[in-house]
Structure formats: structure tokens, C-alpha cells
Design an enzyme around this catalytic site. Structure first.
Site, PDB file in Angstrom:
ATOM      1  N   HIS A 167      72.003  76.727   8.586  1.00 52.39           N
ATOM      2  CA  HIS A 167      70.908  76.233   9.462  1.00 52.39           C
ATOM      3  C   HIS A 167      69.832  76.443   8.981  1.00 52.39           C
ATOM      4  O   HIS A 167      69.442  77.636   8.371  1.00 52.39           O
ATOM      5  CB  HIS A 167      71.478  76.787  10.867  1.00 52.39           C
ATOM      6  CG  HIS A 167      71.017  78.184  11.313  1.00 52.39           C
ATOM      7  ND1 HIS A 167      71.835  79.092  12.093  1.00 52.39           N
ATOM      8  CD2 HIS A 167      69.986  78.881  10.897  1.00 52.39           C
ATOM      9  CE1 HIS A 167      71.247  80.230  12.009  1.00 52.39           C
ATOM     10  NE2 HIS A 167      70.159  80.238  11.313  1.00 52.39           N
ATOM     11  N   ASP A 206      75.164  79.949   7.730  1.00 56.87           N
ATOM     12  CA  ASP A 206      76.104  78.656   8.099  1.00 56.87           C
ATOM     13  C   ASP A 206      75.069  77.393   7.623  1.00 56.87           C
ATOM     14  O   ASP A 206      75.607  76.406   7.760  1.00 56.87           O
ATOM     15  CB  ASP A 206      76.543  78.569   9.549  1.00 56.87           C
ATOM     16  CG  ASP A 206      75.263  78.255  10.448  1.00 56.87           C
ATOM     17  OD1 ASP A 206      74.082  78.552   9.996  1.00 56.87           O
ATOM     18  OD2 ASP A 206      75.642  78.336  11.592  1.00 56.87           O
ATOM     19  N   GLU A 212      72.243  73.480  13.577  1.00 58.43           N
ATOM     20  CA  GLU A 212      73.489  74.211  13.305  1.00 58.43           C
ATOM     21  C   GLU A 212      74.194  73.246  12.462  1.00 58.43           C
ATOM     22  O   GLU A 212      73.870  71.761  12.500  1.00 58.43           O
ATOM     23  CB  GLU A 212      74.410  74.654  14.477  1.00 58.43           C
ATOM     24  CG  GLU A 212      73.660  75.792  15.184  1.00 58.43           C
ATOM     25  CD  GLU A 212      73.746  76.980  14.543  1.00 58.43           C
ATOM     26  OE1 GLU A 212      73.799  77.066  13.177  1.00 58.43           O
ATOM     27  OE2 GLU A 212      73.639  78.070  15.311  1.00 58.43           O
ATOM     28  N   ASP A 245      61.655  77.701  16.644  1.00 60.55           N
ATOM     29  CA  ASP A 245      62.832  77.781  17.931  1.00 60.55           C
ATOM     30  C   ASP A 245      62.399  78.876  18.694  1.00 60.55           C
ATOM     31  O   ASP A 245      61.725  79.815  18.833  1.00 60.55           O
ATOM     32  CB  ASP A 245      64.288  78.053  17.067  1.00 60.55           C
ATOM     33  CG  ASP A 245      64.147  78.705  15.861  1.00 60.55           C
ATOM     34  OD1 ASP A 245      63.119  79.751  15.756  1.00 60.55           O
ATOM     35  OD2 ASP A 245      64.802  78.442  14.981  1.00 60.55           O
TER      36      ASP A 245
HETATM   37  C1  F6R Z   1      64.624  81.614  12.988  1.00 55.87           C
HETATM   38  C2  F6R Z   1      65.191  80.663  12.241  1.00 55.87           C
HETATM   39  C3  F6R Z   1      66.497  80.692  11.820  1.00 55.87           C
HETATM   40  C4  F6R Z   1      66.371  81.949  10.600  1.00 55.87           C
HETATM   41  C5  F6R Z   1      67.809  82.261  10.148  1.00 55.87           C
HETATM   42  C6  F6R Z   1      67.769  83.330   9.022  1.00 55.87           C
HETATM   43  O1  F6R Z   1      63.292  81.100  13.481  1.00 55.87           O
HETATM   44  O2  F6R Z   1      64.459  79.380  12.128  1.00 55.87           O
HETATM   45  O3  F6R Z   1      66.982  79.657  10.927  1.00 55.87           O
HETATM   46  O4  F6R Z   1      65.425  81.843   9.752  1.00 55.87           O
HETATM   47  O5  F6R Z   1      68.672  82.339  11.132  1.00 55.87           O
HETATM   48  O6  F6R Z   1      67.615  84.535   9.721  1.00 55.87           O
HETATM   49  P1  F6R Z   1      67.443  85.796   9.050  1.00 55.87           P
HETATM   50  O7  F6R Z   1      66.125  85.835   8.376  1.00 55.87           O
HETATM   51  O8  F6R Z   1      67.398  86.822  10.007  1.00 55.87           O
HETATM   52  O9  F6R Z   1      68.535  86.061   8.083  1.00 55.87           O
END
Ligand code: F6R
Length: 243
Positions: free
Chosen positions: A138, A136, A143, A67
């Protein structure tokens, strides 16, 4: 689903890096899906050490990131382009032409999403996709409410995600409200998944994702249907699972 629980983040990161290293040794032209955020930082650090100390060779691999924020140029310090070069690619020998990160600042985002999907297909699909999880539920930026058949597209970020990711920006108002993300169907097509989570704040969502009902309210729950998932957690993130 294979679940491995490690003592702490350090051990989780080492276990994950060894897992990735093994896959690269088995298949030097591995197509590797990458995540950003805090979770994989330790894994990337260990992989850099394996390159520098043991000569782990990344020259044959291709990478696809999950992403990117819409509207942030690659040079923006909070962009995922910047993150990936800073935290991994500048320190290993991946070939630049084999690095794919969604571009969030292109004019025609819809066309770009098709292009990105096509690039994944052209390279033979993703062999191993690394995933973190948002509070959440994701994965990528899919989302809650994201369709299980979704593909690479533009998505509006959930307020929980905007709040969580504001720690990387000067203020919450600077956090982009939209992102490009691989879809859930794109992720599910990866031949293998490496799912990582650490910390107490992830315990509840990890349990819902891995053991709760499969629902679009918890996008990561779709991983229960994937035939080849390895989960690596630290003890804190594993607190609410029963597996
Ligand atoms: C980022 C991504 C997100 C993160 C998620 C957890 O490329 O794909 O799904 O893996 O937001 O983020 P952290 O690791 O910062 O808790």
C-alpha cells in the site's frame, strides 16, 4: 525512476531531508505531501534540525497528509494529526492554516473527502509527495485491490496493515479498521514523488513494487508509470531489487 541506495536509515533520512530542503529552497511556496509511519520519522527529525540550526524556512509551504484513521480525534495519541504535530509541525515554522491532514472524526466522511480533494486543487496540486510503503504494497492507505483511478475516500484496512500498525496501539483490538486516504489517482497527480523504504522487512515488497508487474494487487506498482519518482532505500530494503 531514479534509485538511490544509502548505507543505513540514518543516511537515508539525511538524503531525503536534503532532497526536500532543496525543493523548498527552489520553491518557497512548495505544496508538500506528507506520510506518517516509522519510515519518514528520521527525515522529519533532520528537517527540524535544518530549521533550528540553518534557519530552513517552512513559512511559505503548504502540506497535505496522505491519510488518517477513521474515528480517531485529532487529539488521540495514535492519530496522524497527533503524530504530525508531535514529530514535525510543533518544531518548525509552517503556518497552521497551511497544514492539511484528513479529519477522521467528521460526520460526513464522503463530503469531507470531496472537500480534501478540492483543497489540494485550490492550492495548485501537490508539488512533491513523500511516500512510504506497507508490506502489502500500500501507499497512503490504498490497500491491494484499490483502483488506479481512486481518489480520496474511506477504505477498510487490510489485516496485514492492522497487524503492522498494532505496534503503535496498546492492543490489536484498538487499531481502527477504517481509514481516510488520498487515492492512487490523487497521489499520481503529484508532480514529483519521493519514495522511501528501509529495513529487510520491506525488501520483497519494494522489489515487487519497483520491478514487478503493474497490478492493483501491489498498489505501489503504479508508481512505475509516474514520470518523476526518486526512490531512496537503505541497503536492507534494496536487497531484492536488480536496478
Ligand atoms: C502513512 C502511510 C503508509 C505508510 C506505510 C509504511 O501515512 O501513508 O502508507 O507509509 O504503512 O509504514 P511504516 O513507515 O511505519 O513502515
Amino acid at each position: 525512476m531514479k534509485v538511490i541506495i544509502k548505507k543505513d536509515y540514518e543516511e537515508l533520512s539525511l538524503e531525503a531531508a536534503i532532497f526536500v530542503k532543496q525543493k523548498i529552497l527552489e520553491k518557497p511556496n512548495l505544496v508538500l505531501g506528507l506520510a506518517t509511519g516509522s519510515t519518514p520519522l528520521g527525515t522529519y527529525q533532520k528537517l527540524i534540525e535544518m530549521h533550528q540550526k540553518e534557519g530552513l524556512d517552512f513559512s511559505g509551504i503548504t502540506t497535505f497528509n496522505l491519510d488518517e484513521y477513521v474515528g480517531l480525534a485529532a487529539s488521540h495519541p495514535q492519530s496522524y494529526h497527533y503524530y504530525m504535530w508531535e514529530n514535525l509541525f510543533n518544531h518548525i515554522n509552517t503556518k497552521k492554516e497551511n497544514v492539511f491532514i484528513p479529519k477522521g472524526a467528521v460526520k460526513d466522511l464522503k463530503e469531507y473527502c470531496h472537500f480534501y480533494e478540492n483543497q489540494i486543487k485550490k492550492r495548485g496540486g501537490i508539488d512533491l509527495q513523500i511516500l512510504g510503503i506497507g508490506r502489502d504494497g500500500h501507499i497512503g492507505f490504498n490497500e491491494p485491490g484499490s483502483a488506479f483511478n481512486s481518489r480520496t475516500r474511506v477504505i477498510s484496512l487490510d489485516p496485514v496493515t492492522v497487524q503492522d500498525n498494532s505496534r503503535f496501539f496498546n492492543s490489536i483490538s484498538e487499531v481502527p479498521r477504517k481509514a481516510l486516504t488520498m487515492g492512487l489517482a490523487t497521489i499520481m497527480e503529484a508532480r514529483e514523488i519521493l519514495f522511501l523504504a528501509n529495513g529487510e522487512h520491506k525488501a520483497e515488497i519494494v522489489a515487487r513494487a519497483l520491478e514487478g508487474s503493474i497490478t492493483t494487487k501491489v498498489p505501489a506498482s503504479i508508481l512505475q508509470k509516474h514520470p518523476c519518482v526518486t526512490v531512496i532505500l537503505d541497503q536492507e530494503a534494496a536487497m531484492q531489487i536488480t536496478i
